[in-house]
Design a protein around this motif. Structure first.
Motif, PDB file in Angstrom:
ATOM      1  N   ASP A 195      -3.929   6.773  -7.319  1.00 16.88           N
ATOM      2  CA  ASP A 195      -4.022   6.257  -8.683  1.00 16.88           C
ATOM      3  C   ASP A 195      -3.536   4.816  -8.760  1.00 16.88           C
ATOM      4  OD1 ASP A 195      -4.802   8.831  -9.435  1.00 16.88           O
ATOM      5  OD2 ASP A 195      -2.728   9.441  -9.778  1.00 16.88           O
ATOM      6  N   PRO A 196      -4.346   3.935  -9.349  1.00 17.08           N
ATOM      7  CA  PRO A 196      -3.901   2.550  -9.492  1.00 17.08           C
ATOM      8  C   PRO A 196      -2.762   2.448 -10.505  1.00 17.08           C
ATOM      9  CG  PRO A 196      -6.004   2.859 -10.586  1.00 17.08           C
ATOM     10  CD  PRO A 196      -5.679   4.145  -9.897  1.00 17.08           C
TER      11      PRO A 196
ATOM     12  N   THR B 126      -5.915  -4.305  -7.640  1.00 15.58           N
ATOM     13  CA  THR B 126      -5.751  -3.097  -6.831  1.00 15.58           C
ATOM     14  C   THR B 126      -7.095  -2.751  -6.216  1.00 15.58           C
ATOM     15  OG1 THR B 126      -6.248  -1.559  -8.612  1.00 15.58           O
ATOM     16  CG2 THR B 126      -3.954  -2.207  -8.358  1.00 15.58           C
ATOM     17  N   ARG B 127      -7.038  -1.991  -5.138  1.00 19.38           N
ATOM     18  CA  ARG B 127      -8.253  -1.477  -4.508  1.00 19.38           C
ATOM     19  C   ARG B 127      -7.891  -0.186  -3.774  1.00 19.38           C
ATOM     20  NH1 ARG B 127      -6.850  -5.685  -1.033  1.00 19.38           N
ATOM     21  NH2 ARG B 127      -6.493  -5.003   1.095  1.00 19.38           N
TER      22      ARG B 127
ATOM     23  N   LYS C  15      -3.882   3.575  -2.138  1.00 21.69           N
ATOM     24  CA  LYS C  15      -4.307   2.332  -2.789  1.00 21.69           C
ATOM     25  C   LYS C  15      -3.517   1.153  -2.238  1.00 21.69           C
ATOM     26  CE  LYS C  15      -0.841   2.500  -6.349  1.00 21.69           C
ATOM     27  NZ  LYS C  15      -0.276   3.727  -5.879  1.00 21.69           N
TER      28      LYS C  15
ATOM     29  N   SER D 214       0.828  -1.201   0.000  1.00 25.79           N
ATOM     30  CA  SER D 214       0.000   0.000   0.000  1.00 25.79           C
ATOM     31  C   SER D 214       0.861   1.250   0.000  1.00 25.79           C
ATOM     32  CB  SER D 214      -0.891   0.025   1.249  1.00 25.79           C
ATOM     33  OG  SER D 214      -1.683  -1.132   1.311  1.00 25.79           O
TER      34      SER D 214
ATOM     35  N   VAL E 205      -2.081  -2.597  -3.745  1.00 28.49           N
ATOM     36  CA  VAL E 205      -1.884  -3.563  -4.825  1.00 28.49           C
ATOM     37  C   VAL E 205      -1.663  -4.897  -4.130  1.00 28.49           C
ATOM     38  CG1 VAL E 205      -0.486  -4.226  -6.812  1.00 28.49           C
ATOM     39  CG2 VAL E 205      -0.820  -1.800  -6.286  1.00 28.49           C
TER      40      VAL E 205
END
Length: 136
Positions: A89-90, A118-119, A126, A84, A128
């Motif tokens: 932005d992903p 991703t979330r 974010k 994280s 990953v």
């Protein structure tokens, strides 16, 4: 390393400052925990993929970088790994040219893991994540 949280023996979390030594420290922490969990067979691949994601965080985000491992509940399970950072932005998979020195980290994660994605982060940023099957 800024902090370590071990919630219940099946989950480990670390927070690293956004500086060059974070990659090496994250690899060492992941290897050590997998050794403790007797998941040595996943150590090399997990450390490699974590280092790719932490490197991406260092390049594109500022602020602390979180790494979290969740041990599978059974031998048929998967190891969940999360990285994280505060950038919302992903990441985007790129199609680097053969001569490019970078841009292959997410491809490596995608091809080496069971699943990945991703979330949005818990509060900001974010996460990953990827899963690795536990070898029998």
């Amino acid at each position: 390393m800024i902090g370590v949280i071990d919630t219940d023996g099946d989950c480990a979390e670390w927070t690293f400052p956004a500086e060059a030594g974070a990659v090496r420290a994250a690899r060492a922490a992941v290897r050590g925990r997998l050794r403790d969990w007797e998941l040595d067979s996943l150590a090399d691949l997990t450390a490699l993929l974590v280092s790719e994601l932490v490197t991406n965080s260092l390049r594109h985000a500022t602020g602390p970088i979180g790494v979290r491992l969740v041990r599978p509940a059974d031998l048929d399970g998967v190891l969940l790994v999360e990285v994280s950072d505060p950038l919302p932005d992903p990441p985007r998979e790129r199609a680097p040219h053969p001569e490019d020195e970078s841009g292959r980290g997410l491809q490596l994660v995608a091809h080496s893991s069971r699943r990945w994605g991703t979330r949005p982060g818990r509060n900001t940023g974010k996460t990953v994540w990827f899963e690795l099957a536990v070898p029998r």
